[in-house]
Design a protein around this motif. Structure first.
Motif, PDB file in Angstrom:
ATOM      1  N   TYR A 130       3.048   8.902  -1.610  1.00  9.12           N
ATOM      2  CA  TYR A 130       1.591   8.841  -1.413  1.00  9.12           C
ATOM      3  C   TYR A 130       1.046   7.495  -0.951  1.00  9.12           C
ATOM      4  O   TYR A 130      -0.137   7.415  -0.605  1.00  9.12           O
ATOM      5  CB  TYR A 130       0.872   9.322  -2.675  1.00  9.12           C
ATOM      6  CG  TYR A 130       0.501   8.261  -3.659  1.00  9.12           C
ATOM      7  CD1 TYR A 130       1.472   7.552  -4.343  1.00  9.12           C
ATOM      8  CD2 TYR A 130      -0.840   7.946  -3.893  1.00  9.12           C
ATOM      9  CE1 TYR A 130       1.117   6.578  -5.255  1.00  9.12           C
ATOM     10  CE2 TYR A 130      -1.193   6.973  -4.793  1.00  9.12           C
ATOM     11  CZ  TYR A 130      -0.210   6.286  -5.481  1.00  9.12           C
ATOM     12  OH  TYR A 130      -0.563   5.322  -6.357  1.00  9.12           O
ATOM     13  N   VAL A 131       1.879   6.471  -0.912  1.00 11.27           N
ATOM     14  CA  VAL A 131       1.422   5.174  -0.399  1.00 11.27           C
ATOM     15  C   VAL A 131       1.592   5.139   1.119  1.00 11.27           C
ATOM     16  O   VAL A 131       2.696   5.414   1.602  1.00 11.27           O
ATOM     17  CB  VAL A 131       2.229   4.027  -1.054  1.00 11.27           C
ATOM     18  CG1 VAL A 131       1.844   2.694  -0.430  1.00 11.27           C
ATOM     19  CG2 VAL A 131       2.009   4.011  -2.561  1.00 11.27           C
ATOM     20  N   PRO A 132       0.568   4.815   1.915  1.00 12.09           N
ATOM     21  CA  PRO A 132      -0.799   4.500   1.528  1.00 12.09           C
ATOM     22  C   PRO A 132      -1.804   5.605   1.846  1.00 12.09           C
ATOM     23  O   PRO A 132      -2.988   5.384   1.698  1.00 12.09           O
ATOM     24  CB  PRO A 132      -1.097   3.289   2.421  1.00 12.09           C
ATOM     25  CG  PRO A 132      -0.402   3.622   3.709  1.00 12.09           C
ATOM     26  CD  PRO A 132       0.803   4.469   3.331  1.00 12.09           C
ATOM     27  N   LEU A 133      -1.364   6.794   2.273  1.00 11.15           N
ATOM     28  CA  LEU A 133      -2.330   7.765   2.807  1.00 11.15           C
ATOM     29  C   LEU A 133      -2.618   8.947   1.890  1.00 11.15           C
ATOM     30  O   LEU A 133      -3.280   9.904   2.287  1.00 11.15           O
ATOM     31  CB  LEU A 133      -1.880   8.246   4.202  1.00 11.15           C
ATOM     32  CG  LEU A 133      -1.773   7.128   5.256  1.00 11.15           C
ATOM     33  CD1 LEU A 133      -1.317   7.690   6.597  1.00 11.15           C
ATOM     34  CD2 LEU A 133      -3.098   6.401   5.430  1.00 11.15           C
ATOM     35  N   GLY A 134      -2.101   8.897   0.656  1.00 14.85           N
ATOM     36  CA  GLY A 134      -2.436   9.948  -0.295  1.00 14.85           C
ATOM     37  C   GLY A 134      -1.394  11.042  -0.370  1.00 14.85           C
ATOM     38  O   GLY A 134      -0.364  11.011   0.306  1.00 14.85           O
ATOM     39  N   PRO A 135      -1.643  12.050  -1.234  1.00 17.26           N
ATOM     40  CA  PRO A 135      -0.669  13.127  -1.450  1.00 17.26           C
ATOM     41  C   PRO A 135      -0.522  14.018  -0.217  1.00 17.26           C
ATOM     42  O   PRO A 135      -1.501  14.279   0.471  1.00 17.26           O
ATOM     43  CB  PRO A 135      -1.269  13.919  -2.615  1.00 17.26           C
ATOM     44  CG  PRO A 135      -2.693  13.514  -2.724  1.00 17.26           C
ATOM     45  CD  PRO A 135      -2.857  12.198  -2.049  1.00 17.26           C
TER      46      PRO A 135
ATOM     47  N   LEU B  59      -6.377   8.300  -3.062  1.00 10.78           N
ATOM     48  CA  LEU B  59      -5.952   9.570  -2.456  1.00 10.78           C
ATOM     49  C   LEU B  59      -5.946   9.586  -0.936  1.00 10.78           C
ATOM     50  O   LEU B  59      -5.761  10.629  -0.312  1.00 10.78           O
ATOM     51  CB  LEU B  59      -6.794  10.730  -3.009  1.00 10.78           C
ATOM     52  CG  LEU B  59      -6.688  10.928  -4.535  1.00 10.78           C
ATOM     53  CD1 LEU B  59      -7.556  12.087  -4.985  1.00 10.78           C
ATOM     54  CD2 LEU B  59      -5.246  11.167  -4.948  1.00 10.78           C
ATOM     55  N   GLY B  60      -6.178   8.420  -0.313  1.00  9.95           N
ATOM     56  CA  GLY B  60      -6.081   8.341   1.140  1.00  9.95           C
ATOM     57  C   GLY B  60      -7.405   8.470   1.843  1.00  9.95           C
ATOM     58  O   GLY B  60      -8.464   8.617   1.220  1.00  9.95           O
ATOM     59  N   PRO B  61      -7.382   8.422   3.185  1.00 11.56           N
ATOM     60  CA  PRO B  61      -8.622   8.467   3.963  1.00 11.56           C
ATOM     61  C   PRO B  61      -9.304   9.827   3.883  1.00 11.56           C
ATOM     62  O   PRO B  61      -8.646  10.858   3.837  1.00 11.56           O
ATOM     63  CB  PRO B  61      -8.167   8.173   5.394  1.00 11.56           C
ATOM     64  CG  PRO B  61      -6.703   8.396   5.422  1.00 11.56           C
ATOM     65  CD  PRO B  61      -6.181   8.302   4.025  1.00 11.56           C
TER      66      PRO B  61
END
Lengths: 421, 421
Positions: free
Chosen positions: A243-248, B246-248
């Motif tokens: 999930y780093v850096p754009l989320g699940p 959780l991202g963009p």
């Protein structure tokens, strides 16, 4: 208010509820929209083709496309008219009473389907208790709540293609995980930390918004067609690595289960409760002075293959969103993102501020560090094992004496699909 | 290979290209699928209703639904047959030649539309150079590349509803930003760091995959229907504040622009190039020994309202993805996420390892710290201002002498919509 359809006083689907769903029956190829009433489903497709279809609030063809999409896309002003029409049709003096067999399908003979064709699916992270619990587990109590959390409803875009209806089994996901903490080289292996997330989802309806347009919370609220239970199954170990850096991503898109019934805002009127106090004060575009929550208990049960019976795990509540659903929608439109009918939005895991009110196993087992006793068959429960089933349900009693149920949101974990590389 | 349609030798849409799009013309309400040939569009809807529609590889109705969705959903085995049919139809000996006016629409008279109905949209982060550049700007050169990046194609789910076709203007997004570095209280204000991201998108086609099924890279590659240029417009200041953990979300869903033409894998055959070396070695589920990239230069131009003319900013290349497109798709299916025809997937910003090859203003202006001279009208360029237009284009010359163009991906920034709260 009564119906000519008979049901016990505490039945989850009385005439005061009338949740919408989509069903099929043996021998009929097509799916049809319907409304749950007692142990039956009122077949709205059949009704729309009958002489009883008068003053229904929408055109007959709205019910003849096999899904709820046309009703969801209809004007929000029409929804109360449709509800009033269905209520009349099910009342003790209804002309339908004499012809009930043609329009009422026993629920036990029906197969339920996804009620809508989800366009975009968004998932929030709106329960303070859940965010706090996760923060404590990851960063400790000092920094549990991150700087942006009390200013905006944090959310991510989910995957619409992997949303399934209650009762659909799914395979344990296989993905990249770290075999041991601190490893630099991942392995491709079945998820070891498979979890559920107890959520309430809501459906955007009415006209789509245009690129660049913005809804206030009070405008947004009118577009909420209804609510459904949702299980955002989560692969914690895959999530931690990816999930780093754009989320699940893959940790969430292998399966998301919703209950087959969509409960209308009107059915939930009796359960309105105070919204959270917001300190610090929210920015004006999120102002929602008429905002509210719903006081609806939500239960989580797990069934192991060894026991074969559901055991209670938690009871949370739909009221545990720091932001109102209208604020979530308003925020979604803030930068001009178009909202379209049949978009689905999840609340995020709903945890109550009690040890027996936690909405995920991550929280319940403290990241697996504190196994708990589910029942005699599973004395060391942490995460889900193959064959385990999880069921969410919600039935709430109104001051008027009737109950409102959401149906069930259930799924079973199948073994991982072997990788033959 | 020649066509009866006349065009110069370096035309971007020769008979060797044949990109698909969807268009309409004045006075005709419906949209129709077509193929670009020289300065014309071959109207595939009209062709499908003609006596010339013989041995086309698919049924006529595939071209009669107003979008490319039915063709995209057709068997991948049918795509080369359709291409061969269209090639025959445009050849010098084609019977169509005598009836060309009925089937060829001058491109300048056509309005282009979104070519497909995007189901789910996924955006990767697959350019090593872009990931490295961003990492250096945020964390410094020591930790620029994060631990997972060389093991999996990092990605997030994007928003399908905000994808628009080239030429669609959009308003500068307004959202939560920090007025000054270190502020704890955000403001709701127009984005101050509006950026573009140069990407190549690709379209999944053929049969959907089932929940729980997994594609290998070689299986996945067969499902790539084609490629299009994409601008993943990004609000950097909104992103910085919102994206933890959780991202963009809103920073990316206010507008995403694609070019109107989808270029097929066959048209790109002459431009195949070696894939990146993978060190460390990738896990077996990502093994793609037959994998390749495409050597297609991509140009970025900006037009300020003061100058009124496009000025060149960067030239990157489609080859700058560390993972092959087939690996990205295979990874997407690893945990069992269903892929459906007309799903769109973006490469992530494509930056070349040269100062004049950067795919975003974030990189070009070093987060706004190093303004650069665009042209006489903008000597201190950092991020986009109101009225600025951005155009991506790609034309590549084949060894055989012809050129292959992708059309243009263009958009203009309108002023922010005032907030009347």
């Amino acid at each position: 208010m009564a119906s000519f359809v008979q049901y016990p006083a505490d039945h989850p689907f009385p005439i005061q509820n009338l949740p919408y769903g989509v069903f099929s029956t043996d021998g009929v190829a097509s799916t049809r929209p319907g409304v749950a009433i007692g142990d039956f489903i009122l077949d709205l497709d059949a009704v729309s083709r009958s002489e009883w279809f008068v003053d229904a609030g929408v055109e007959a063809e709205v019910f003849q496309k096999g899904t709820l999409d046309p009703l969801v896309a209809s004007s929000p002003e029409s929804w109360p008219l449709v509800r009033a029409f269905i209520t009349r049709l099910l009342s003790p003096t209804s002309p339908l009473k004499a012809n009930a067999r043609a329009y009422l399908v026993p629920r036990e003979t029906a197969t339920m389907h996804l009620p809508i064709t989800i366009g975009d699916y968004t998932d929030y992270y709106a329960s303070y208790e859940h965010a706090y619990n996760c923060g404590v587990l990851i960063r400790g109590p000092e920094n549990a709540i991150q700087p942006n959390w009390k200013h905006l409803p944090v959310a991510y875009h989910g995957r619409a293609s992997s949303v399934v209806v209650s009762g659909t089994p799914f395979h344990r996901p296989t993905g990249q995980i770290l075999d041991k903490v601190g490893d630099k080289q991942p392995i491709f292996a079945p998820c070891r930390r498979l979890d559920y997330e107890l959520e309430l989802a809501f459906i955007y309806g009415g006209a789509p918004t245009k690129l660049g347009s913005r809804l206030s919370p009070s405008e947004a609220r009118k577009h909420i067609f209804g609510y459904t239970l949702m299980n955002d199954w989560s692969a914690r170990d895959i999530q931690t690595w990816e999930y780093v850096p754009l989320g699940p991503f893959l940790s969430k898109n292998f399966c998301t289960t919703i209950s087959p019934w969509i409960v209308s805002p009107e059915a939930l009127e009796p359960f309105k409760t105070k919204q959270y106090d917001h300190d610090p004060k929210l920015l004006p575009y999120l102002d929602d002075p008429e905002g509210f929550g719903f006081d609806v208990p939500l239960t989580i049960e797990i069934k192991t293959p060894e026991s074969g019976a559901y055991a209670h795990v938690s009871t949370s509540n739909t009221q545990h969103t720091y932001y109102t659903f209208a604020q979530m929608l308003a925020h979604h439109s803030a930068t001009g993102c178009p909202l379209r009918p049949s978009d689905m939005l999840g609340s995020g895991t709903l945890s109550a501020p009690r040890p027996d009110g936690l909405g995920s196993l991550l929280e319940r087992s403290k990241m697996g560090r504190e196994p708990f006793e589910l029942d005699a068959s599973r004395k060391d429960m942490t995460f889900l094992r193959d064959g385990d089933s999880v069921k969410f349900s919600a039935v709430v009693k109104a001051p008027g004496g009737w109950s409102v149920g959401f149906g069930e949101c259930e799924g079973t974990v199948l073994p991982a699909v072997p990788f033959e590389g």
